[in-house]
Design a protein around this motif. Sequence first.
Motif: not given
Lengths: 360, 636
Positions: B499-507
């Motif tokens: 899973q990639k971590v988005g700019p908000d720090g969540r997956y």
Amino acid sequence: MKKDKVLFITTILLATFGVIMIYSSSYVWAEYKFGNAFKYVINQGVFLLIGIVLMNLISKIDYNIYKKHVNLILLGCFLLLALVLIPGIGVVRNGSRSWFGLGSFGIQPSELSKIGLVLFVSKYLSKNDNEKRVTKNFVFPILGIILLFFGLIMLEPDFGTGMIIVCALIVLIFITGTNLSIFVKLGMLGLIGIVVLIIVAPYRLKRITSFLNPWSDPLGSGFQIIQSLYAIGPGGILGFGFLNSRQKHFYLPEPQTDFIFSIISEEFGFLGIFIVTTLFLIIFYRCIKTALETEDLFAKYLVFGLSFMLIFQTLLNLMVVVGMIPVTGVTLPFISYGGSSLLVSMTMIGIILSVSRKSN
Amino acid sequence: MFQHIQNSRIKLVFGLVVVVFLLVIIRVFYIQVIEYEKLNTLAESLWSRNLPVQADRGKILDRNGNEIAGNETTSTLVLIPNQIKNKEEVATNLANILGVSYEEMYKHVSKRTSIERVHPEGRDLSYETADKINKFGYDGVYLLKETKRYYKYGETLAHVIGYVGIDNQGLSGLELLYNDYLTGVDGSIKYFSDGKGNKLSMPEVYASPQSGMNITLTIDLDLQLALENELTNALKKYKAEGAIGIVMNPKTGEILAMSSRPTFSPINYQQYSVETINRNLAIWQSYEPGSTFKILTLAAAINEGIINVFEDKYYDTGKINVSGTTLHCWKHEGHGSQTYVQVVENSCNPGFVVLGQKLGKEKLFSYIDRLGFGSKTGIDLNGESKGIIFDLDRVGPLELATTAFGQGVSVTAIQQVTAVSAIINDGNMFTPYIVSSISENETGIIIKENKPTLKKENVVTKETSDLVKYVLESVVANGSGHNAYIEGYRVGGKTGTAQKVGPDGRYMVGNYILSFIGFLPANDPEVVVYIAVDGAKGVTQYGGTVSAPIASSIMKTAINLYDIKSDPEGMPREYLWYEQKYITVPDVVNKSKKEAVSLLSGLKVEYSGTGDNVVSSSPSAGTRVKEGSIVKLMLN
């Protein structure tokens, strides 16, 4: 009696070499300015021939004749020096009104005064030998006359010739055996004089600073000395060979005059320089020998005065060219282009030869 | 008369004059001998004018000497107005040839400057144009060689090679890193001029330019082109945001191919964003590796003697509780009872959580450190990142659990390739490298040569290494990596879905990096292939589906290139119902017709000749063929 053959031949040798070098150094400029590559060398060649005849002739004349007419000679010199300052009569060349133009030839009265003054001073010093212990009476009058002429020459202005005359004549006074303290005083006076001269014409200070570091103003005051070094340095030990100078190709301005020694260095290298300077020293040595051998005090002073004047000018020129002293605008005797200068130099040797002939 | 004092003073003055003469002579000697070099150089630069002749930049070659970065030679027109005699004539003819107006050309030929160029018409001249100008043979009109960087294969290997600026200076990648080697020494045509700029009759001196040094890479162009192709296709097919591919020789650390998307064309680098041209994602991008990281946990557990992968069992219910948090397996209902070989085959997360727990955080993290995660691999490229690994004192049970199956750590592709290579190479870790040698262009003399560097020995034991290879071969033969299976060859590997971590720090939801790391042959690996596809769309979000086939295709290219022999000893493939099965043709020579038919069950048999004795079969014994294929028997 016989004249000094070594001196005679060496002089002709040096002057002939000079004419050859004038060709090599001047043909580029001569072609450019006059469309005639041989312009300078032909002029100088003619003067050389006249000079040799003149030298030979004078060597046969008894020098005592000059002694008799010395006052007249000096007066003539004085009048010519005064005349040359008058615009319309004197011609300006290289910023100095020091010439009488006669067609393409020219005569510099300051050159003639060299001989006139040495004759006059020699006579004065030999005549007043008894008074030489009294500095005031012995030195001051003659110094006054020397400075009068110096002043006239500086009005042209021709600092180089003026300095040669003053320095050579002061050394001549020194020879008489007079008290040394006067020279210290004169030295200080000279220093003050130089300071005054610099204040009068600040470009002279620039010449001094540019001599210390020519690269500080490579296109201005340092230009000539840098161009001179660019000629001497690459010459190396053997030089580029006759006619192969590069600096004469519009880099070194008027290479046939004051800086002809650089072109000699460039084409003949250190070896050539060694030979040329040796020729100068041989001439000076033969002159000094004559001065030492003669027992006529006037002749002694005359020979020394004339020969020292020549050698002093030589050294002044060489030291400028190799960057040991600031640029003074002094030509190299026998070698640099200039008819009247060559004739005067050869006349001087002629007079010395006449002394040597008599004392032998 | 006594004139002693006068004579002695005359002698004194004479002596002084001689001394000054000597000083002058010494000074001249100093200038002409001691300062000769300096003055000569300065004077030479005063007398001479140099027309530059550009040197070729060193080439960049693949391991077989194929040119990847080379040069294009062009001519440029240079005028020296001072030397041009008949300006009207020269201007007329040049204007005609170059298609410039006469007025403009006349301005060029009569400009008061030492060197004049005609921009842009006088640059990049073709051979024909240059020849036309040359034929006039005008004084003061020169045609000088210029050289431009040329990349024969366009975008291929762009991030590794980098690009050069307008003056041929390296600005990124190898072009920058090895700029000093690649840059040649410009030559010149030197002519002498007088103080007014006119040419002197001295001969011109030609100093030939010296080409820069050639760089030979470990890259194999064929493999690289295959990789580029695959990544381009994958990007198109899955509308992916990015992709990374690395092929390395695990026994030496030589990089055989390296590529990433988005890529760029080095010639037109200005048309791309700074991020695109300057980030070599294969070594720069760090991200959660996902399941490929499980290879490390597995190797650590085996090496520490914690499990017997064949006998120890784990019962997967589909989830596991770690200090209050429930971690799920990707298969909702769980895998049930499995051996640890099956845990790996199924890529079962709870099974790996247990392995992590059994190892403990100190041991697991010591392997992470030992295998080079959290620090640069030391590959000879600019812009490598270290990745991010938890500080040991901040690792709680949950962090330990997720790390064990590849979440919560951030690593680069090159780190994974290097670590897995070490594990499958008997525990010997080699520093990856891409420059094999630097050599002089003219002589071919090697100036610098890079040899494989053994960075660490025994990161795991040889026994562990063999066991891991076996398990990973089984992953490809029986498990999640089956899309990488190559009939008749031994392939090991592991899939990854991170899973990639988005700019908000969540997956991020539905946005994954799908990866596969594989090697071949599984028992004695010669190549390791890593493929990651970022943000693939319209496909099952699973590494086995997207990346494994790409890796398989690359490995097939490697098989052809390196003539890797087929090995029937490999694990037979376990087939799914919808898949075609492969059968090894049995030896039926000298058998009776009836015996042969029974041995050839599952295959269609055709006969030629009469008799009852089988003389030969086509295909011959040992060949792997699809179920239902025709086997011809020659009877006698």
